[in-house]
Design an enzyme around this catalytic site. Structure first.
Site, PDB file in Angstrom:
ATOM      1  N   GLY A  55       0.837  -1.194   0.000  1.00  0.00           N
ATOM      2  CA  GLY A  55       0.000   0.000   0.000  1.00  0.00           C
ATOM      3  C   GLY A  55       0.869   1.239   0.000  1.00  0.00           C
ATOM      4  O   GLY A  55       2.043   1.178   0.348  1.00  0.00           O
ATOM      5  N   CYS A  82       5.078  -6.275   1.981  1.00  0.00           N
ATOM      6  CA  CYS A  82       5.447  -4.869   1.880  1.00  0.00           C
ATOM      7  C   CYS A  82       4.717  -4.046   2.949  1.00  0.00           C
ATOM      8  O   CYS A  82       4.980  -4.219   4.118  1.00  0.00           O
ATOM      9  CB  CYS A  82       5.210  -4.357   0.466  1.00  0.00           C
ATOM     10  SG  CYS A  82       6.290  -2.987   0.082  1.00  0.00           S
ATOM     11  N   TYR A  83       3.751  -3.209   2.557  1.00  0.00           N
ATOM     12  CA  TYR A  83       3.015  -2.467   3.587  1.00  0.00           C
ATOM     13  C   TYR A  83       2.457  -3.431   4.628  1.00  0.00           C
ATOM     14  O   TYR A  83       2.531  -3.179   5.832  1.00  0.00           O
ATOM     15  CB  TYR A  83       1.870  -1.671   2.948  1.00  0.00           C
ATOM     16  CG  TYR A  83       1.134  -0.791   3.926  1.00  0.00           C
ATOM     17  CD1 TYR A  83       1.618   0.466   4.245  1.00  0.00           C
ATOM     18  CD2 TYR A  83      -0.035  -1.232   4.554  1.00  0.00           C
ATOM     19  CE1 TYR A  83       0.961   1.279   5.155  1.00  0.00           C
ATOM     20  CE2 TYR A  83      -0.704  -0.423   5.472  1.00  0.00           C
ATOM     21  CZ  TYR A  83      -0.202   0.832   5.763  1.00  0.00           C
ATOM     22  OH  TYR A  83      -0.853   1.630   6.669  1.00  0.00           O
ATOM     23  N   HIS A 169       7.956  -7.977  -3.082  1.00  0.00           N
ATOM     24  CA  HIS A 169       6.678  -8.391  -3.676  1.00  0.00           C
ATOM     25  C   HIS A 169       6.809  -9.750  -4.360  1.00  0.00           C
ATOM     26  O   HIS A 169       7.209  -9.808  -5.524  1.00  0.00           O
ATOM     27  CB  HIS A 169       6.208  -7.347  -4.700  1.00  0.00           C
ATOM     28  CG  HIS A 169       5.740  -6.073  -4.082  1.00  0.00           C
ATOM     29  ND1 HIS A 169       4.446  -5.883  -3.663  1.00  0.00           N
ATOM     30  CD2 HIS A 169       6.397  -4.930  -3.780  1.00  0.00           C
ATOM     31  CE1 HIS A 169       4.316  -4.677  -3.145  1.00  0.00           C
ATOM     32  NE2 HIS A 169       5.489  -4.077  -3.204  1.00  0.00           N
ATOM     33  N   GLU A 171       4.518 -11.502  -5.486  1.00  0.00           N
ATOM     34  CA  GLU A 171       3.444 -11.696  -6.470  1.00  0.00           C
ATOM     35  C   GLU A 171       3.820 -11.227  -7.871  1.00  0.00           C
ATOM     36  O   GLU A 171       3.197 -11.621  -8.839  1.00  0.00           O
ATOM     37  CB  GLU A 171       2.159 -10.988  -5.998  1.00  0.00           C
ATOM     38  CG  GLU A 171       2.196  -9.455  -5.981  1.00  0.00           C
ATOM     39  CD  GLU A 171       2.822  -8.846  -4.725  1.00  0.00           C
ATOM     40  OE1 GLU A 171       3.596  -9.537  -4.037  1.00  0.00           O
ATOM     41  OE2 GLU A 171       2.536  -7.656  -4.452  1.00  0.00           O
ATOM     42  N   SER A 223     -22.338  -7.744 -25.725  1.00  0.00           N
ATOM     43  CA  SER A 223     -21.538  -6.937 -26.656  1.00  0.00           C
ATOM     44  C   SER A 223     -20.860  -7.824 -27.685  1.00  0.00           C
ATOM     45  O   SER A 223     -20.362  -7.343 -28.694  1.00  0.00           O
ATOM     46  CB  SER A 223     -20.472  -6.166 -25.886  1.00  0.00           C
ATOM     47  OG  SER A 223     -19.461  -7.055 -25.449  1.00  0.00           O
ATOM     48  N   GLY A 224     -20.823  -9.119 -27.396  1.00  0.00           N
ATOM     49  CA  GLY A 224     -20.115 -10.004 -28.309  1.00  0.00           C
ATOM     50  C   GLY A 224     -18.676 -10.190 -27.906  1.00  0.00           C
ATOM     51  O   GLY A 224     -17.978 -11.042 -28.428  1.00  0.00           O
ATOM     52  N   GLY A 225     -18.214  -9.392 -26.966  1.00  0.00           N
ATOM     53  CA  GLY A 225     -16.860  -9.551 -26.452  1.00  0.00           C
ATOM     54  C   GLY A 225     -16.778 -10.791 -25.580  1.00  0.00           C
ATOM     55  O   GLY A 225     -17.794 -11.410 -25.258  1.00  0.00           O
ATOM     56  N   VAL A 226     -15.555 -11.128 -25.190  1.00  0.00           N
ATOM     57  CA  VAL A 226     -15.342 -12.349 -24.422  1.00  0.00           C
ATOM     58  C   VAL A 226     -16.116 -12.318 -23.100  1.00  0.00           C
ATOM     59  O   VAL A 226     -16.813 -13.270 -22.756  1.00  0.00           O
ATOM     60  CB  VAL A 226     -13.830 -12.547 -24.126  1.00  0.00           C
ATOM     61  CG1 VAL A 226     -13.603 -13.824 -23.344  1.00  0.00           C
ATOM     62  CG2 VAL A 226     -13.032 -12.556 -25.417  1.00  0.00           C
ATOM     63  N   ASP A 227     -16.006 -11.204 -22.399  1.00  0.00           N
ATOM     64  CA  ASP A 227     -16.582 -11.154 -21.056  1.00  0.00           C
ATOM     65  C   ASP A 227     -18.099 -11.307 -21.064  1.00  0.00           C
ATOM     66  O   ASP A 227     -18.660 -12.140 -20.350  1.00  0.00           O
ATOM     67  CB  ASP A 227     -16.218  -9.839 -20.352  1.00  0.00           C
ATOM     68  CG  ASP A 227     -14.718  -9.601 -20.354  1.00  0.00           C
ATOM     69  OD1 ASP A 227     -13.967 -10.583 -20.530  1.00  0.00           O
ATOM     70  OD2 ASP A 227     -14.314  -8.439 -20.193  1.00  0.00           O
ATOM     71  N   SER A 228     -18.768 -10.479 -21.886  1.00  0.00           N
ATOM     72  CA  SER A 228     -20.223 -10.568 -21.837  1.00  0.00           C
ATOM     73  C   SER A 228     -20.699 -11.888 -22.427  1.00  0.00           C
ATOM     74  O   SER A 228     -21.715 -12.433 -22.011  1.00  0.00           O
ATOM     75  CB  SER A 228     -20.890  -9.358 -22.498  1.00  0.00           C
ATOM     76  OG  SER A 228     -20.729  -9.387 -23.894  1.00  0.00           O
ATOM     77  N   SER A 229     -19.927 -12.443 -23.369  1.00  0.00           N
ATOM     78  CA  SER A 229     -20.331 -13.733 -23.939  1.00  0.00           C
ATOM     79  C   SER A 229     -20.231 -14.843 -22.901  1.00  0.00           C
ATOM     80  O   SER A 229     -21.126 -15.679 -22.780  1.00  0.00           O
ATOM     81  CB  SER A 229     -19.447 -14.095 -25.134  1.00  0.00           C
ATOM     82  OG  SER A 229     -19.570 -13.130 -26.133  1.00  0.00           O
ATOM     83  N   LYS A 370      -8.886 -11.853 -16.987  1.00  0.00           N
ATOM     84  CA  LYS A 370      -9.216 -12.183 -18.367  1.00  0.00           C
ATOM     85  C   LYS A 370      -8.896 -13.639 -18.722  1.00  0.00           C
ATOM     86  O   LYS A 370      -9.712 -14.339 -19.298  1.00  0.00           O
ATOM     87  CB  LYS A 370      -8.421 -11.258 -19.291  1.00  0.00           C
ATOM     88  CG  LYS A 370      -8.950 -11.221 -20.688  1.00  0.00           C
ATOM     89  CD  LYS A 370     -10.094 -10.275 -20.725  1.00  0.00           C
ATOM     90  CE  LYS A 370     -10.791 -10.252 -22.042  1.00  0.00           C
ATOM     91  NZ  LYS A 370     -11.794  -9.174 -22.013  1.00  0.00           N
TER      92      LYS A 370
HETATM   93  N1  GLN Z   1       4.354   2.692   1.587  1.00  0.00           N
HETATM   94  C1  GLN Z   1       5.224   1.684   2.099  1.00  0.00           C
HETATM   95  C2  GLN Z   1       6.685   2.022   1.799  1.00  0.00           C
HETATM   96  O1  GLN Z   1       6.959   2.956   1.144  1.00  0.00           O
HETATM   97  C3  GLN Z   1       4.863   0.348   1.501  1.00  0.00           C
HETATM   98  C4  GLN Z   1       5.139   0.297   0.034  1.00  0.00           C
HETATM   99  C5  GLN Z   1       4.501  -0.900  -0.629  1.00  0.00           C
HETATM  100  O2  GLN Z   1       3.650  -1.567  -0.062  1.00  0.00           O
HETATM  101  N2  GLN Z   1       4.865  -1.122  -1.870  1.00  0.00           N
HETATM  102  O3  GLN Z   1       7.565   1.324   2.275  1.00  0.00           O
END
Ligand code: GLN
Length: 514
Positions: A55, A82-83, A169, A171, A223-229, A370
Site C-alpha cells: 500500500g 510490503c506495507y 513483492h 506476487e 456486446s459479443g466480447g469475451v466477457d459478456s459472452s 481475463k
Molecule cells: N508505503 C510503504 C513504503 O513505502 C509500503 C510500500 C509498498 O507496499 N509497496 O515502504
C-alpha cells in the site's frame, strides 16, 4: 459449501489482484477484501490463510490504513507483503520507519532456507522491491529469515504463530521465485489442499445463479466480447430461456462481428435463450457526427448504448436481474475494487441504465481475470474462436478512430484490422500475442501510388503482450509479417497510404488509443 479459501486484505497496493491470481494459480480460491472489513466477517469466512497487501501509506502515520492485533491472534496464518509486512510488525510491537536507503527494482535477497517459505528457494534470490519505509526492528517473537544489503529485515517470521512478513513483492514476476514462496505459504504454512479449479468455479457459479434467480427473469446486454459472452453463456446454462440477451449493434464493431455474435447466440445457435439484435448503426453515427474528443465520444457511445438498451428493456418489461460481464481488472481500474487509486472510468462499471426495471445485478465474472474468464469459457464449451477473441472495448472502433467518427472511417479501420488479424493468424502468432488491432490515426500525409500523389490516412498497428492487461509491452512482431500487413493494407484499403507500428508499452501508453 465449505471451500478452502485465502483472504487477501487490500491496503491499496497496485499488485493486489496479482496476489489473488497467484493464489488461484496454486488452486486455492481467493477473495480480496478492503482493510475496513469487519474482523468478525473475516472470521466467519473461516479462511485457511490471510495475506495483507502492499500500500502507498506509511503505517506509522496517523490515519494510515491499519488492522487490529486480533487479526494476528486468531490462529490463522498471516502473510504480510510490503506495507502488510510493515503493518504486521508495527502492530505487534516492532519498529517501522523511513528507511535510510529506499529500494526499488530487482534486488538480491539472502534467505534462510530453514524457513517454511524457502525450503525449495535458492539462498540468494532476486526479488522485486518497492519501498521507502522499512522494518528497523522486527516485532518480539519474530526472527529474521531474509535480508538484503540495504534492508536488514527483508523477511521476518514467527513460525509458532504462523506469521510471516515479506518486504518485497513475491506476487510480481520480477521476483524470480515468488510463486514458489507463495505456494509454500499456501501449502506448507496454511496447509491448503489445492482443490479449487476452474471447473468447480463454473459449476458452483451456475448452481449459485440458479438458486439466486429461481424462476425470475434475467436480462443481459451482450456486446459479443469475451466477457459478456462468457457471462451470457453461464446465465444461459443456469436459467435457459428465462434469460433474454439484447445485442446492440452500434456500427462500431469489427468486420462481420455482428453476424458472428448472432450465429452463436441467435436462434440457430446452441443456446436456448431469447436473443434480440438491434441494428442501431445510424443512430450512433449521427450522434457522433462532428465529435472529436475521446472522453465525449466514450460518453456519447455509452449513453446511446444505454438508451437503445433501455428502449428494448421497456418492451420486455420488468425483469428481476440484470447481468453484467464485469471482470476483475474493470473493478480495479475503476477504483471500485478496493483501496487503489482510480485510473480511468470504465464502460462496464457504473454505466448502468437508469430506467431499466430490475431488482438486482448479477456479475458472475467479477472476481476473475481475463485469462480466467477464457478458461471458464472453454470449460463451458464455448467455441475457441469466441473465447480467444481479441479484447474489445465497449465503445468499439469509436475509440480506435482518432478524431471524428464517420461511417467511411469505420469501414477503413474495419478492413485494415481484418487484414491485420488475418495475417497474424496466418503467421501463427494469434495465440502468442496478448492483444493486437489496427487504429485509424487522424493524420493524413502525402504518398505516391500509381505515379499519382495521394493525401490519405495513416493506420496504426498495435500489438501488446500482457498477462493480466494491467501492464503491457509492445509485441515484437517479425518484420516480415508487418511488411506483409502494411502492403496489403495500403493496397486493399482505400484512403490509406501509410502504416505505422506502435512501440509503446502500458504504462506510459494505454493499450487502446483513446
Ligand atoms: N508505503 C510503504 C513504503 O513505502 C509500503 C510500500 C509498498 O507496499 N509497496 O515502504
Amino acid at each position: 459449501m465449505n471451500q478452502e479459501k485465502i483472504i487477501v486484505i487490500d491496503f491499496g497496493g497496485q499488485y493486489n489482484q496479482l496476489v489473488a491470481r497467484r493464489v488461484r494459480e496454486a488452486n486455492v480460491y481467493c477473495e480480496i477484501y478492503s482493510y475496513r472489513t469487519d474482523i468478525e466477517k473475516i472470521k466467519a469466512m473461516n479462511p485457511k490463510g490471510i495475506i495483507l497487501t502492499g500500500g502507498p501509506n506509511s503505517c506509522y502515520e496517523e490515519g494510515a490504513p491499519t488492522c487490529s492485533r486480533e487479526l494476528f491472534e486468531m490462529g490463522v496464518p498471516v502473510l504480510g507483503l510490503c506495507y502488510g509486512a510493515q503493518l504486521m510488525n508495527h502492530v505487534l510491537g516492532g519498529h517501522v520507519c523511513k528507511a535510510p536507503v529506499r529500494e526499488y527494482g530487482k534486488i538480491e535477497v539472502t534467505v534462510d532456507k530453514s524457513s517454511k517459505l524457502f525450503g525449495d528457494v535458492s539462498e540468494k534470490t532476486i526479488c522485486w522491491m518497492s519501498h521507502n519505509d522499512y522494518i528497523e526492528k522486527q516485532a518480539p517473537g519474530f526472527r529474521i529469515t531474509g535480508y538484503t544489503a540495504d534492508c536488514p529485515v527483508a523477511v521476518a517470521e514467527c513460525e509458532e504463530k504462523k506469521l510471516y512478513a515479506i518486504q518485497y513483492h513475491p506476487e510480481v514476476l520480477h521476483t524470480q521465485e515468488g510463486s514458489k514462496m507463495l505456494r509454500n505459504f499456501i501449502y506448507e504454512v496454511c496447509g491448503c489442499e489445492g482443490t479449487w479449479k476452474m471447473d468447480t468455479f463454473v459449476e458452483n457459479s451456475i448452481k449459485a445463479i440458479r438458486e439466486k434467480v429461481g424462476d425470475g427473469k434475467v436480462l443481459c446486454a451482450l456486446s459479443g466480447g469475451v466477457d459478456s459472452s462468457v457471462a451470457a453463456v453461464m446465465l444461459a446454462k443456469a436459467v435457459g430461456d428465462q434469460l433474454t440477451c439484447v445485442f446492440v449493434d452500434h456500427g462500431l464493431l469489427r468486420k462481420n462481428e455482428g453476424d458472428e455474435v448472432e450465429e452463436v447466440f441467435g436462434p440457430n445457435g446452441p443456446y436456448n435463450l431469447n436473443f434480440i439484435r438491434v441494428n442501431a448503426q445510424e443512430r450512433f453515427y449521427s450522434k457522433l457526427k462532428g465529435v472529436e474528443e475521446p472522453e465525449r465520444k466514450r460518453k456519447i457511445i455509452g449513453e446511446e448504448f444505454i438508451r437503445v438498451f433501455e428502449e428494448e428493456a421497456k418492451k420486455i418489461g420488468a425483469v428481476d436481474f440484470l447481468v453484467q460481464g464485469t471482470i476483475y481488472p474493470d473493478v480495479v481500474e475503476s477504483g471500485l475494487g478496493g483501496e487503489s487509486v482510480v485510473i480511468k472510468s470504465h464502460h462496464n462499471v457504473g454505466g448502468l441504465p437508469d430506467y431499466v426495471d430490475f431488482k438486482e445485478i448479477i456479475e458472475p465474472l467479477r472476481d476473475l481475470f481475463k485469462d480466467e474468464v477464457r478458461k471458464a469459457g472453454l470449460e463451458m464449451g464455448i467455441p475457441e474462436k469466441l473465447v480467444f477473441r481479441q479484447p474489445f472495448p465497449g465503445p468499439g472502433l469509436g475509440i480506435r478512430i482518432i478524431g471524428e467518427v464517420t461511417p467511411e472511417k469505420v469501414q477503413i479501420v474495419q478492413d485494415a484490422d481484418y487484414i491485420y488479424r488475418e495475417e497474424i493468424a496466418k503467421a501463427g502468432l494469434d495465440r502468442g500475442i496478448g492483444q493486437y488491432f489496427a487504429a485509424l490515426t487522424n493524420m493524413r500525409s502525402v504518398g505516391v501510388m500509381g505515379d499519382e500523389r495521394t493525401y490519405d490516412y495513416a493506420i496504426a498497428l498495435r500489438a501488446v503482450n500482457t498477462i493480466d492487461f494491467m501492464t503491457a509491452e509492445a509485441a515484437e512482431i517479425p518484420w516480415e509479417v508487418l511488411g506483409k500487413v502494411s502492403s496489403r493494407i495500403v493496397n486493399e484499403v482505400k484512403h490509406v497510404n501509410r502504416v505505422l507500428y506502435d512501440c509503446t508499452g502500458k504504462p506510459p501508453a494505454t493499450i487502446e488509443f483513446e
